[in-house]
Design a protein around this motif. Structure first.
Motif, PDB file in Angstrom:
ATOM      1  N   VAL A  42      49.767  31.646  45.291  1.00 27.10           N
ATOM      2  CA  VAL A  42      49.679  32.727  43.992  1.00 27.10           C
ATOM      3  C   VAL A  42      48.622  33.726  44.049  1.00 27.10           C
ATOM      4  CG1 VAL A  42      48.754  32.521  41.530  1.00 27.10           C
ATOM      5  CG2 VAL A  42      50.345  30.604  42.720  1.00 27.10           C
ATOM      6  N   VAL A  43      47.649  33.474  44.687  1.00 28.03           N
ATOM      7  CA  VAL A  43      46.489  34.564  44.800  1.00 28.03           C
ATOM      8  C   VAL A  43      47.258  35.758  45.689  1.00 28.03           C
ATOM      9  CG1 VAL A  43      44.375  35.166  45.988  1.00 28.03           C
ATOM     10  CG2 VAL A  43      44.565  32.975  44.748  1.00 28.03           C
ATOM     11  N   ARG A  44      47.905  35.486  46.759  1.00 26.49           N
ATOM     12  CA  ARG A  44      48.333  36.543  47.615  1.00 26.49           C
ATOM     13  C   ARG A  44      49.407  37.099  46.757  1.00 26.49           C
ATOM     14  NH1 ARG A  44      48.446  32.153  50.994  1.00 26.49           N
ATOM     15  NH2 ARG A  44      50.974  32.121  51.071  1.00 26.49           N
ATOM     16  N   GLN A  45      50.367  36.488  46.127  1.00 29.24           N
ATOM     17  CA  GLN A  45      51.371  37.220  45.360  1.00 29.24           C
ATOM     18  C   GLN A  45      50.579  38.290  44.040  1.00 29.24           C
ATOM     19  OE1 GLN A  45      54.806  37.348  45.977  1.00 29.24           O
ATOM     20  NE2 GLN A  45      54.461  39.095  44.714  1.00 29.24           N
ATOM     21  N   ALA A  46      49.696  37.541  43.730  1.00 21.45           N
ATOM     22  CA  ALA A  46      49.191  38.241  42.260  1.00 21.45           C
ATOM     23  C   ALA A  46      48.557  39.477  42.885  1.00 21.45           C
ATOM     24  CB  ALA A  46      48.322  37.352  41.621  1.00 21.45           C
ATOM     25  N   ILE A  47      47.653  39.642  44.025  1.00 22.29           N
ATOM     26  CA  ILE A  47      47.125  40.727  44.464  1.00 22.29           C
ATOM     27  C   ILE A  47      48.339  41.794  44.895  1.00 22.29           C
ATOM     28  CG2 ILE A  47      46.062  41.779  46.415  1.00 22.29           C
ATOM     29  CD1 ILE A  47      44.191  40.448  44.299  1.00 22.29           C
ATOM     30  N   ALA A  48      49.360  41.173  45.549  1.00 21.27           N
ATOM     31  CA  ALA A  48      50.345  42.226  45.703  1.00 21.27           C
ATOM     32  C   ALA A  48      51.272  42.777  44.535  1.00 21.27           C
ATOM     33  CB  ALA A  48      51.619  41.247  46.602  1.00 21.27           C
ATOM     34  N   ASP A  49      51.035  42.120  43.554  1.00 24.90           N
ATOM     35  CA  ASP A  49      51.745  42.495  42.244  1.00 24.90           C
ATOM     36  C   ASP A  49      50.774  43.449  41.573  1.00 24.90           C
ATOM     37  OD1 ASP A  49      53.754  40.895  42.637  1.00 24.90           O
ATOM     38  OD2 ASP A  49      53.272  39.643  41.215  1.00 24.90           O
ATOM     39  N   ALA A  66      42.445  35.287  53.793  1.00 24.84           N
ATOM     40  CA  ALA A  66      41.786  36.080  54.299  1.00 24.84           C
ATOM     41  C   ALA A  66      42.429  37.558  54.209  1.00 24.84           C
ATOM     42  CB  ALA A  66      41.764  35.835  55.907  1.00 24.84           C
ATOM     43  N   MET A  67      43.823  37.649  54.134  1.00 29.95           N
ATOM     44  CA  MET A  67      44.434  39.094  53.927  1.00 29.95           C
ATOM     45  C   MET A  67      44.104  39.759  52.686  1.00 29.95           C
ATOM     46  SD  MET A  67      46.254  36.088  53.162  1.00 29.95           S
ATOM     47  CE  MET A  67      46.622  35.634  54.700  1.00 29.95           C
ATOM     48  N   VAL A  68      43.591  39.128  51.773  1.00 30.40           N
ATOM     49  CA  VAL A  68      43.348  39.933  50.447  1.00 30.40           C
ATOM     50  C   VAL A  68      41.667  39.871  50.190  1.00 30.40           C
ATOM     51  CG1 VAL A  68      45.614  39.122  49.455  1.00 30.40           C
ATOM     52  CG2 VAL A  68      43.352  37.837  49.048  1.00 30.40           C
ATOM     53  N   ALA A 128      42.271  28.522  47.079  1.00 31.99           N
ATOM     54  CA  ALA A 128      42.074  28.478  48.593  1.00 31.99           C
ATOM     55  C   ALA A 128      43.001  27.623  49.307  1.00 31.99           C
ATOM     56  CB  ALA A 128      40.879  28.542  49.027  1.00 31.99           C
ATOM     57  N   GLY A 129      43.699  26.594  48.276  1.00 34.02           N
ATOM     58  CA  GLY A 129      44.470  25.753  48.594  1.00 34.02           C
ATOM     59  C   GLY A 129      46.134  26.229  49.128  1.00 34.02           C
ATOM     60  N   ASP A 155      39.296  41.253  51.264  1.00 31.12           N
ATOM     61  CA  ASP A 155      38.662  42.666  51.183  1.00 31.12           C
ATOM     62  C   ASP A 155      39.140  43.677  50.082  1.00 31.12           C
ATOM     63  OD1 ASP A 155      36.834  42.179  53.029  1.00 31.12           O
ATOM     64  OD2 ASP A 155      38.140  42.774  54.944  1.00 31.12           O
ATOM     65  N   ASP A 156      40.144  42.993  49.356  1.00 32.59           N
ATOM     66  CA  ASP A 156      40.869  43.844  48.308  1.00 32.59           C
ATOM     67  C   ASP A 156      39.736  43.838  47.137  1.00 32.59           C
ATOM     68  OD1 ASP A 156      42.316  44.620  45.826  1.00 32.59           O
ATOM     69  OD2 ASP A 156      43.855  44.504  47.412  1.00 32.59           O
ATOM     70  N   PRO A 157      39.523  45.028  46.718  1.00 32.53           N
ATOM     71  CA  PRO A 157      38.640  45.464  45.409  1.00 32.53           C
ATOM     72  C   PRO A 157      38.948  44.770  44.184  1.00 32.53           C
ATOM     73  CG  PRO A 157      39.913  47.383  45.875  1.00 32.53           C
ATOM     74  CD  PRO A 157      40.293  46.522  46.899  1.00 32.53           C
ATOM     75  N   ARG A 158      40.244  44.251  44.166  1.00 26.86           N
ATOM     76  CA  ARG A 158      40.567  43.538  42.783  1.00 26.86           C
ATOM     77  C   ARG A 158      40.619  41.964  43.069  1.00 26.86           C
ATOM     78  NH1 ARG A 158      46.598  45.292  43.369  1.00 26.86           N
ATOM     79  NH2 ARG A 158      45.980  44.985  45.478  1.00 26.86           N
ATOM     80  N   TYR A 159      40.074  41.518  44.256  1.00 30.46           N
ATOM     81  CA  TYR A 159      39.774  40.114  44.612  1.00 30.46           C
ATOM     82  C   TYR A 159      38.442  39.962  44.533  1.00 30.46           C
ATOM     83  CZ  TYR A 159      39.853  35.624  47.048  1.00 30.46           C
ATOM     84  OH  TYR A 159      39.632  34.427  47.717  1.00 30.46           O
ATOM     85  N   ARG A 160      38.113  38.454  43.862  1.00 34.40           N
ATOM     86  CA  ARG A 160      36.736  38.062  44.211  1.00 34.40           C
ATOM     87  C   ARG A 160      36.677  36.544  44.128  1.00 34.40           C
ATOM     88  NH1 ARG A 160      34.587  40.389  38.394  1.00 34.40           N
ATOM     89  NH2 ARG A 160      35.976  41.934  38.889  1.00 34.40           N
TER      90      ARG A 160
END
Length: 350
Positions: free
Chosen positions: A16-23, A43-45, A9-10, A47-52
């Motif tokens: 990294v989190v945003r890019q990983a979900i996009a990948d 926040a933009m990821v 969240a930093g 609700d993605d099912p691949r994110y926790r």
């Protein structure tokens, strides 16, 4: 991949989190949510099912061991750290605890995961660090992966210590560790105690833009999205036991960088009552132990893994200024929580 990202969240971690979900990766974001962490960054990821998400402290070994055992990651990417040099001078203890003790807890949790037989053969523990561990350069030369460590601040000493722990766990316990050391990051979602957001926000409000010393300290600037790409590449393909330096190939003095930002603001805010914005620059007493110059040689990651920075400093800085202009709600919300960009704290150029 299944990636456990600490500090997600930093500033850099959220990129990294945003890019990983996009990948298309699955991500477990582990963050204590200290002052510089912000759930809005992901926040933009969310609700993605691949994110926790798990709100936990990396110093809590049982929690780290449990999360790793449950999530069964292909890689642990350790981005959780206290990073602000000014804060490390005022209060080193938090840096020792998070950066050293926290890294130890994660290494031990990862070692238990590997020794249990549950980890995939390709598992990597990716420890993310800084070029500041190398100390200060003279007017020439660049840091390489074999440069000696000469940290000069409590922050860089804590990061250097964590790097040494990662190395020792590789050599002693055969943990598949990779380490990256990066130059100064900039870009969207950077907490407004760092140099670039401070300059932008203070200029917008007609406040002094304080610069340490003469502003002749030199830094190599790396766009955070380029850095995120490099980190994910190392997590996937980096060779265990190796270190990779990640740089932007964009050296600038702090004064030149500030003037560049002010010029962009002059162009974007033609009706501003505070233009020319570089008239707001104020030189203040230098920080103790302020390193003179950093410069990263990133040939190795380019040669072995094919990574190069995609953003030029001119393009990246203009986009960054526009992002802060367009996302005032993001940093205003932080300020409503009590953070004041006009204070001395916030001039660390990282």
């Amino acid at each position: 991949m299944r990636l456990m990202v600490t500090g997600g969240a930093g500033f850099i971690g959220s990129a990294v989190v945003r890019q990983a979900i996009a990948d298309g990766d699955e991500v477990l974001n582990v963050d204590k949510l200290t002052y510089a962490a912000n759930p809005d960054n992901v926040a933009m990821v969310a609700d993605d099912p691949r994110y926790r998400f798990a709100q936990e402290d990396i110093c809590d070994f049982p929690a780290m061991a449990r999360l790793i055992a449950e999530f069964k990651p292909d890689a642990v990417m350790n981005l959780a750290a206290e990073t602000h040099v000014d804060r490390s001078i005022d209060g080193p203890g938090a840096f020792i605890q998070t950066n050293i003790v926290g890294t130890y807890a994660l290494l031990e949790a990862a070692r238990g995961y590997v020794e249990s037989g549950d980890a995939p053969e390709t598992f990597r523990f990716h420890h993310i660090s800084t070029d500041e561990v190398y100390g200060s350069l003279g007017p020439t030369g660049e840091f390489t992966e074999t440069s000696p460590y000469q940290p000069n601040s409590p922050y860089s000493a804590a990061k250097a210590s964590s790097d040494m722990l990662a190395r020792a766990w590789r050599e002693t316990f055969n943990l598949p560790v990779v380490v990256t050391n990066c130059s100064n990051n900039y870009g969207p979602y950077q907490f407004p105690e760092k140099l670039i957001p401070v300059v932008i926000i203070n200029a917008l409000e007609g406040k002094d833009i304080p610069i340490y010393g003469k502003g002749d300290q030199i830094r190599d600037w790396l766009h955070v999205e380029d850095h995120a790409q490099a980190l994910l590449l190392v997590a996937r393909a980096g060779k265990p036991g190796e270190t990779y330096n990640v740089g932007g190939r964009a050296e600038r003095t702090n004064l030149d960088l500030v003037k560049t930002i002010c010029k962009v603001l002059d162009e974007e805010l033609k009706d501003s009552a505070h233009a020319p914005h570089d008239s707001l620059i104020k030189f203040v007493a230098d920080r103790p132990g302020h390193d003179k110059r950093y410069a990263i040689n990133c040939d190795k990651i380019g040669r072995e893994l094919g990574w190069t920075p995609a953003h030029s400093i001119e393009e990246g800085m203009r986009d960054t200024v526009k992002w802060y202009l367009d996302n005032r709600d993001w940093w205003e919300k932080i300020r409503q929580g009590g953070f004041d960009t006009s204070k001395r704290q916030g001039l660390k150029s990282a």
